[in-house]
Design a protein around this motif. Structure first.
Motif, PDB file in Angstrom:
ATOM      1  N   PHE A  50       0.820  -1.217   0.000  1.00 43.25           N
ATOM      2  CA  PHE A  50       0.000   0.000   0.000  1.00 43.25           C
ATOM      3  C   PHE A  50       0.853   1.267   0.000  1.00 43.25           C
ATOM      4  N   VAL A  51       1.991   1.215   0.686  1.00 42.65           N
ATOM      5  CA  VAL A  51       2.893   2.373   0.679  1.00 42.65           C
ATOM      6  C   VAL A  51       3.372   2.632  -0.763  1.00 42.65           C
ATOM      7  N   ILE A  52       3.775   1.547  -1.451  1.00 40.22           N
ATOM      8  CA  ILE A  52       4.276   1.713  -2.824  1.00 40.22           C
ATOM      9  C   ILE A  52       3.144   2.148  -3.764  1.00 40.22           C
ATOM     10  N   LEU A  53       1.948   1.560  -3.556  1.00 41.97           N
ATOM     11  CA  LEU A  53       0.799   1.962  -4.379  1.00 41.97           C
ATOM     12  C   LEU A  53       0.502   3.461  -4.213  1.00 41.97           C
ATOM     13  N   GLY A  54       0.481   3.921  -2.959  1.00 37.32           N
ATOM     14  CA  GLY A  54       0.214   5.340  -2.690  1.00 37.32           C
ATOM     15  C   GLY A  54       1.252   6.215  -3.364  1.00 37.32           C
ATOM     16  N   TRP A  55       2.499   5.820  -3.234  1.00 36.86           N
ATOM     17  CA  TRP A  55       3.607   6.567  -3.859  1.00 36.86           C
ATOM     18  C   TRP A  55       3.384   6.642  -5.362  1.00 36.86           C
ATOM     19  N   PHE A  56       3.075   5.495  -5.951  1.00 35.85           N
ATOM     20  CA  PHE A  56       2.902   5.422  -7.403  1.00 35.85           C
ATOM     21  C   PHE A  56       1.728   6.305  -7.865  1.00 35.85           C
ATOM     22  N   PHE A  57       0.607   6.226  -7.139  1.00 39.31           N
ATOM     23  CA  PHE A  57      -0.570   6.999  -7.559  1.00 39.31           C
ATOM     24  C   PHE A  57      -0.299   8.503  -7.520  1.00 39.31           C
ATOM     25  N   TYR A  58       0.422   8.962  -6.498  1.00 34.67           N
ATOM     26  CA  TYR A  58       0.685  10.409  -6.423  1.00 34.67           C
ATOM     27  C   TYR A  58       1.832  10.817  -7.349  1.00 34.67           C
ATOM     28  N   ALA A  59       2.981  10.125  -7.223  1.00 30.82           N
ATOM     29  CA  ALA A  59       4.185  10.587  -7.932  1.00 30.82           C
ATOM     30  C   ALA A  59       4.106  10.297  -9.435  1.00 30.82           C
ATOM     31  N   ILE A  60       3.615   9.135  -9.800  1.00 31.93           N
ATOM     32  CA  ILE A  60       3.669   8.752 -11.216  1.00 31.93           C
ATOM     33  C   ILE A  60       2.319   8.985 -11.920  1.00 31.93           C
ATOM     34  N   ALA A  61       1.240   8.318 -11.421  1.00 28.36           N
ATOM     35  CA  ALA A  61      -0.042   8.414 -12.130  1.00 28.36           C
ATOM     36  C   ALA A  61      -0.516   9.876 -12.178  1.00 28.36           C
ATOM     37  N   TYR A  62      -0.546  10.537 -11.000  1.00 29.07           N
ATOM     38  CA  TYR A  62      -1.070  11.910 -10.923  1.00 29.07           C
ATOM     39  C   TYR A  62      -0.079  12.921 -11.503  1.00 29.07           C
ATOM     40  N   THR A  63       1.136  12.929 -10.942  1.00 28.26           N
ATOM     41  CA  THR A  63       2.105  13.981 -11.287  1.00 28.26           C
ATOM     42  C   THR A  63       2.623  13.834 -12.719  1.00 28.26           C
ATOM     43  N   VAL A  64       3.098  12.638 -13.066  1.00 26.71           N
ATOM     44  CA  VAL A  64       3.755  12.475 -14.372  1.00 26.71           C
ATOM     45  C   VAL A  64       2.731  12.313 -15.496  1.00 26.71           C
ATOM     46  N   PHE A  65       1.745  11.447 -15.284  1.00 27.28           N
ATOM     47  CA  PHE A  65       0.871  11.119 -16.410  1.00 27.28           C
ATOM     48  C   PHE A  65      -0.371  11.987 -16.545  1.00 27.28           C
ATOM     49  N   LEU A  66      -1.019  12.372 -15.433  1.00 30.69           N
ATOM     50  CA  LEU A  66      -2.365  12.929 -15.578  1.00 30.69           C
ATOM     51  C   LEU A  66      -2.494  14.426 -15.354  1.00 30.69           C
ATOM     52  N   LYS A  67      -1.585  15.018 -14.597  1.00 27.14           N
ATOM     53  CA  LYS A  67      -1.811  16.400 -14.167  1.00 27.14           C
ATOM     54  C   LYS A  67      -2.045  17.346 -15.355  1.00 27.14           C
ATOM     55  N   CYS A  68      -1.309  17.152 -16.423  1.00 24.58           N
ATOM     56  CA  CYS A  68      -1.474  18.028 -17.591  1.00 24.58           C
ATOM     57  C   CYS A  68      -2.306  17.375 -18.685  1.00 24.58           C
ATOM     58  N   ARG A  69      -2.899  16.211 -18.392  1.00 23.99           N
ATOM     59  CA  ARG A  69      -3.636  15.514 -19.447  1.00 23.99           C
ATOM     60  C   ARG A  69      -5.133  15.446 -19.234  1.00 23.99           C
TER      61      ARG A  69
END
Ligand code: HEM
Ligand SMILES: CC(C)=CCC/C(C)=C/CC/C(C)=C/COP(=O)(O)OP(=O)(O)O
Length: 284
Positions: free
Chosen positions: A112-131
């Motif tokens: 869950f720690v890694i999932l949370g990290w991934f959702f914020y740092a990668i899914a939200y920040t890298v992939f979705l924030k500007c999309r």
């Protein structure tokens, strides 16, 4: 080098409630027997991993942060921390958080720690924030993950845990979209996509206020389902009533001033819900 800048990169204002949510998840699952060492270990893991994800966000968004008045004076755009150093900090904190979560807490909390990290740092920040304007609806899962990391220290994932973690998930978008409404001109200068930037401002205020009321009612029902203490209920009712009053006002006559009062009054509701819940689970 100022240590303070490296702490600011961890977004203390954003992560403290997530650390609290992780500890609350643990206490809800284990109370009335609470192992204080475990709680401290969890808080430390939460601090490292949520902090690490926040530093990564600061590193990745340094260009965007330089474009907004709200974020321009953050350590990287202001030139006080080199991007490379922030990147090293992000990776070091995160890896340490992941390793300690496994060593101290076990496999499921680590997932869950890694999932949370991934959702914020990668899914939200890298992939979705500007999309996509729905970015926060995906990024908010990081909030669920924080509570579930604490819960799974002692119990398997179940419906009660999921319902509890939804209190955080439902609260986050209203909090973020409120900030967007407040700093709309800032956000419009960037590639960031958010609901209030894509629809008429009045409609956005009504929607966010309605979501806020929904999130308040959700917490109230959750409290009634989980606990029966009357004093706790009265305290929660007061915060919910205060924030819902401004939300209703914002729906009847949307304007930025009332809306900001709604934001300020609704921010403490989740904190009060988690703290009362923790205290009552221990003493009941
Ligand atoms: C899940 C937990 C939370 C998340 C994800 C979150 C997210 C954010 C973000 C991204 C910002 C803008 C960045 C910043 O100013 O550092 C912010 C600002 C703010 N948050 Fe939160 N926050 C959380 C918890 C809270 C809580 C519990 C409170 C109050 C009790 C709160 C009150 C505020 C306030 C007053 C601001 C500053 C608004 C301004 O003047 O621009 N937040 N939050
Ligand atoms: C369990 C675990 C490791 C969880 C990670 C938790 C975490 C830090 C969640 C943040 C939630 C979120 C989407 C905030 C948006 O801020 P923003 O980046 O849009 O804010 P900004 O515009 O001020 O940079």
């Amino acid at each position: 080098m100022a240590v303070k800048d490296y702490v600011v990169l961890m977004k203390p204002r954003v992560i403290w409630l997530l650390v609290l949510a992780a500890v609350a998840g643990y206490i809800f699952a284990t109370a009335p027997r609470v192992n204080a060492t475990r709680a401290v270990e969890l808080a430390l893991v939460g601090f490292l991993s949520t902090g690490g994800s926040a530093v990564f966000n600061m590193y990745y968004e340094r260009g965007i942060d330089a474009q907004m008045t709200r974020t321009r004076s953050r350590p990287i755009p202001a030139g006080r921390v080199k991007p490379g150093n922030a990147f090293i900090e992000a990776i070091a904190l995160s890896i340490l958080g992941f390793i300690l979560s496994y060593v101290w807490l076990g496999l499921l909390p680590m997932i869950f720690v890694i999932l949370g990290w991934f959702f914020y740092a990668i899914a939200y920040t890298v992939f979705l924030k500007c999309r996509s304007w729905a970015n926060i609806l995906i990024g908010g899962v990081a909030g669920n993950a924080a509570l579930l990391a604490g819960w799974t220290v002692v119990r398997p994932l179940d419906l009660e845990a999921l319902l509890l973690s939804m209190a955080i998930y439902l609260w986050i978008p209203a909090h973020i979209w409120s900030l967007v409404i407040r700093a709309k001109d800032d956000y419009s200068r960037t590639c960031i996509r958010m609901l209030p930037l894509e629809i008429n401002e009045d409609k956005a205020m009504i929607l966010v206020a309605a979501l806020n009321i929904f999130s308040n009612i959700y917490m109230l029902f959750l409290y009634l389902y989980m606990l029966s203490n009357i004093i706790g209920l009265v305290i929660l009712l007061i915060t919910v009533a205060w924030s819902s009053y401004y939300s209703v006002k914002a729906i009847i006559k949307p304007n930025r001033e009332i809306f900001w009062q709604m934001f300020k009054s609704s921010s403490p509701v989740l904190t009060v819900f988690l703290i009362i819940g923790m205290v009552l689970s221990i003493i009941k």
